[in-house]
Design a protein around this motif. Sequence first.
Motif, PDB file in Angstrom:
ATOM      1  N   HIS A 267       2.172  20.069  14.437  1.00  0.00           N
ATOM      2  CA  HIS A 267       2.185  20.019  15.899  1.00  0.00           C
ATOM      3  C   HIS A 267       0.955  19.296  16.433  1.00  0.00           C
ATOM      4  O   HIS A 267      -0.169  19.563  16.026  1.00  0.00           O
ATOM      5  CB  HIS A 267       2.232  21.445  16.478  1.00  0.00           C
ATOM      6  CG  HIS A 267       3.598  22.037  16.496  1.00  0.00           C
ATOM      7  ND1 HIS A 267       4.449  21.908  17.566  1.00  0.00           N
ATOM      8  CD2 HIS A 267       4.276  22.755  15.567  1.00  0.00           C
ATOM      9  CE1 HIS A 267       5.592  22.534  17.293  1.00  0.00           C
ATOM     10  NE2 HIS A 267       5.502  23.052  16.080  1.00  0.00           N
ATOM     11  N   SER A 268       1.191  18.369  17.349  1.00  0.00           N
ATOM     12  CA  SER A 268       0.135  17.686  18.075  1.00  0.00           C
ATOM     13  C   SER A 268       0.224  18.113  19.538  1.00  0.00           C
ATOM     14  O   SER A 268       1.292  18.058  20.140  1.00  0.00           O
ATOM     15  CB  SER A 268       0.304  16.169  17.950  1.00  0.00           C
ATOM     16  OG  SER A 268      -0.385  15.495  18.958  1.00  0.00           O
ATOM     17  N   SER A 269      -0.893  18.544  20.114  1.00  0.00           N
ATOM     18  CA  SER A 269      -0.882  19.059  21.487  1.00  0.00           C
ATOM     19  C   SER A 269      -0.362  18.026  22.478  1.00  0.00           C
ATOM     20  O   SER A 269       0.465  18.326  23.345  1.00  0.00           O
ATOM     21  CB  SER A 269      -2.290  19.500  21.888  1.00  0.00           C
ATOM     22  OG  SER A 269      -2.726  20.559  21.078  1.00  0.00           O
ATOM     23  N   LYS A 270      -0.829  16.799  22.349  1.00  0.00           N
ATOM     24  CA  LYS A 270      -0.413  15.742  23.265  1.00  0.00           C
ATOM     25  C   LYS A 270       1.082  15.471  23.134  1.00  0.00           C
ATOM     26  O   LYS A 270       1.806  15.345  24.132  1.00  0.00           O
ATOM     27  CB  LYS A 270      -1.207  14.464  22.981  1.00  0.00           C
ATOM     28  CG  LYS A 270      -0.976  13.347  23.995  1.00  0.00           C
ATOM     29  CD  LYS A 270      -1.849  12.133  23.699  1.00  0.00           C
ATOM     30  CE  LYS A 270      -3.315  12.440  23.943  1.00  0.00           C
ATOM     31  NZ  LYS A 270      -4.161  11.229  23.790  1.00  0.00           N
ATOM     32  N   GLN A 271       1.566  15.421  21.900  1.00  0.00           N
ATOM     33  CA  GLN A 271       2.993  15.173  21.667  1.00  0.00           C
ATOM     34  C   GLN A 271       3.835  16.331  22.165  1.00  0.00           C
ATOM     35  O   GLN A 271       4.881  16.123  22.791  1.00  0.00           O
ATOM     36  CB  GLN A 271       3.236  14.950  20.178  1.00  0.00           C
ATOM     37  CG  GLN A 271       4.663  14.529  19.834  1.00  0.00           C
ATOM     38  CD  GLN A 271       4.880  14.414  18.337  1.00  0.00           C
ATOM     39  OE1 GLN A 271       4.718  15.366  17.599  1.00  0.00           O
ATOM     40  NE2 GLN A 271       5.229  13.208  17.889  1.00  0.00           N
ATOM     41  N   ASP A 272       3.386  17.556  21.921  1.00  0.00           N
ATOM     42  CA  ASP A 272       4.131  18.739  22.362  1.00  0.00           C
ATOM     43  C   ASP A 272       4.285  18.758  23.881  1.00  0.00           C
ATOM     44  O   ASP A 272       5.350  19.108  24.408  1.00  0.00           O
ATOM     45  CB  ASP A 272       3.435  20.019  21.899  1.00  0.00           C
ATOM     46  CG  ASP A 272       3.650  20.296  20.423  1.00  0.00           C
ATOM     47  OD1 ASP A 272       4.496  19.612  19.819  1.00  0.00           O
ATOM     48  OD2 ASP A 272       2.971  21.188  19.885  1.00  0.00           O
ATOM     49  N   LYS A 273       3.222  18.381  24.590  1.00  0.00           N
ATOM     50  CA  LYS A 273       3.287  18.388  26.052  1.00  0.00           C
ATOM     51  C   LYS A 273       4.278  17.349  26.570  1.00  0.00           C
ATOM     52  O   LYS A 273       5.063  17.633  27.486  1.00  0.00           O
ATOM     53  CB  LYS A 273       1.889  18.141  26.632  1.00  0.00           C
ATOM     54  CG  LYS A 273       0.983  19.344  26.533  1.00  0.00           C
ATOM     55  CD  LYS A 273      -0.303  19.180  27.338  1.00  0.00           C
ATOM     56  CE  LYS A 273      -1.330  18.364  26.619  1.00  0.00           C
ATOM     57  NZ  LYS A 273      -2.643  18.380  27.315  1.00  0.00           N
ATOM     58  N   VAL A 274       4.267  16.170  25.969  1.00  0.00           N
ATOM     59  CA  VAL A 274       5.191  15.114  26.397  1.00  0.00           C
ATOM     60  C   VAL A 274       6.635  15.510  26.102  1.00  0.00           C
ATOM     61  O   VAL A 274       7.524  15.360  26.955  1.00  0.00           O
ATOM     62  CB  VAL A 274       4.839  13.777  25.700  1.00  0.00           C
ATOM     63  CG1 VAL A 274       5.907  12.736  25.995  1.00  0.00           C
ATOM     64  CG2 VAL A 274       3.480  13.279  26.157  1.00  0.00           C
ATOM     65  N   VAL A 275       6.872  16.045  24.902  1.00  0.00           N
ATOM     66  CA  VAL A 275       8.230  16.453  24.518  1.00  0.00           C
ATOM     67  C   VAL A 275       8.731  17.581  25.415  1.00  0.00           C
ATOM     68  O   VAL A 275       9.902  17.608  25.820  1.00  0.00           O
ATOM     69  CB  VAL A 275       8.264  16.886  23.031  1.00  0.00           C
ATOM     70  CG1 VAL A 275       9.600  17.522  22.684  1.00  0.00           C
ATOM     71  CG2 VAL A 275       8.018  15.685  22.121  1.00  0.00           C
ATOM     72  N   SER A 276       7.847  18.510  25.773  1.00  0.00           N
ATOM     73  CA  SER A 276       8.237  19.640  26.623  1.00  0.00           C
ATOM     74  C   SER A 276       8.729  19.192  27.993  1.00  0.00           C
ATOM     75  O   SER A 276       9.563  19.865  28.611  1.00  0.00           O
ATOM     76  CB  SER A 276       7.061  20.601  26.797  1.00  0.00           C
ATOM     77  OG  SER A 276       6.674  21.159  25.568  1.00  0.00           O
ATOM     78  N   VAL A 277       8.193  18.073  28.484  1.00  0.00           N
ATOM     79  CA  VAL A 277       8.610  17.557  29.787  1.00  0.00           C
ATOM     80  C   VAL A 277      10.108  17.276  29.805  1.00  0.00           C
ATOM     81  O   VAL A 277      10.777  17.478  30.829  1.00  0.00           O
ATOM     82  CB  VAL A 277       7.805  16.279  30.137  1.00  0.00           C
ATOM     83  CG1 VAL A 277       8.398  15.570  31.347  1.00  0.00           C
ATOM     84  CG2 VAL A 277       6.348  16.617  30.389  1.00  0.00           C
TER      85      VAL A 277
END
Length: 316
Positions: A267-277
Amino acid sequence: MVWVGNQTLISHFIFLGLFTHSPLHIFLFSITMIMFLMALSGNGLMILLINVSPHLHTPMYFFLSWLSLMDLMLISTIVPRMAVDFLMGHGSISFTGCGLQILFFLTLTGGECFLLAFMAYDRYVAISNPLRYSVVMSRRVCWLMVSGSWLFGLVDGLIQAVFTLSFPYCGSQEIDHFFCDVPAVLKLACADTSLYETMIYVCCILMLLLPFSVISASYLKILVAVLCMRSAEGRQKAFATCSSHMAVVSLFYGAAMITYMRPQTYHSSKQDKVVSVFYTMITPMLNPLIYSLRNKEVARALKQLLRRCLCSRGQG
């Protein structure tokens, strides 16, 4: 903070958020708020039209009204708090508040997973077996499907909320996310979470892969039925409808699978935030557009509602 032995347990979390206050992020925040307003108005309008228009009282629109309600609640669970945190320049949430947000969020996303599967099955029955459609998709069956969607979602939400908050949190308070997403919260746990991650995989197989398999099978059978149609215009219309539906469904399930079915180490925090959008904001905005508002029956219901409002205003 609460002291337990030599450890200081966390009583609240701090969100690092989705945006900074750079010009680009302020612009992206504005786009997010436009998406939020579009989702609210689109889903709210769908619920209103389906409830006031008798010719929309069919199983398909019955499911669509519940989908709109879930989307409305889902985006309202996440975006208003995120917006307030951004405008205030900081955001924190209590330990209990974080648990409630996990509960509401997973109940709604889990419920939507199963509801989308039931909607796909409804379309399969309507196209492949139209003569028995009213019998197979009776009012009782429809209510059982909707109730089952909420029940499965609630059970998943309760399990994950209780287990996530059962771990001790004694390190950093900062959640590198814009809401209490389980993978982001688990990074702050002061304990081995590997067994719990295995349980999440099991939940995801039930909540994501099983409904997605039903949807894929239903649309595959719909595709076969469409190919057997003699009318070229009918085939083109069915293809256009099914492809748009599958695009939105794939966006929702794909983003959720990326978030919840990867090992914690990937898990990457930046990637997780973008995917969650995608599944917290974009799909709730797109669903009323793709499923309903471009439908001729819904357009007719909207015209009738506007005409009724204009007439009542004229009489007043």
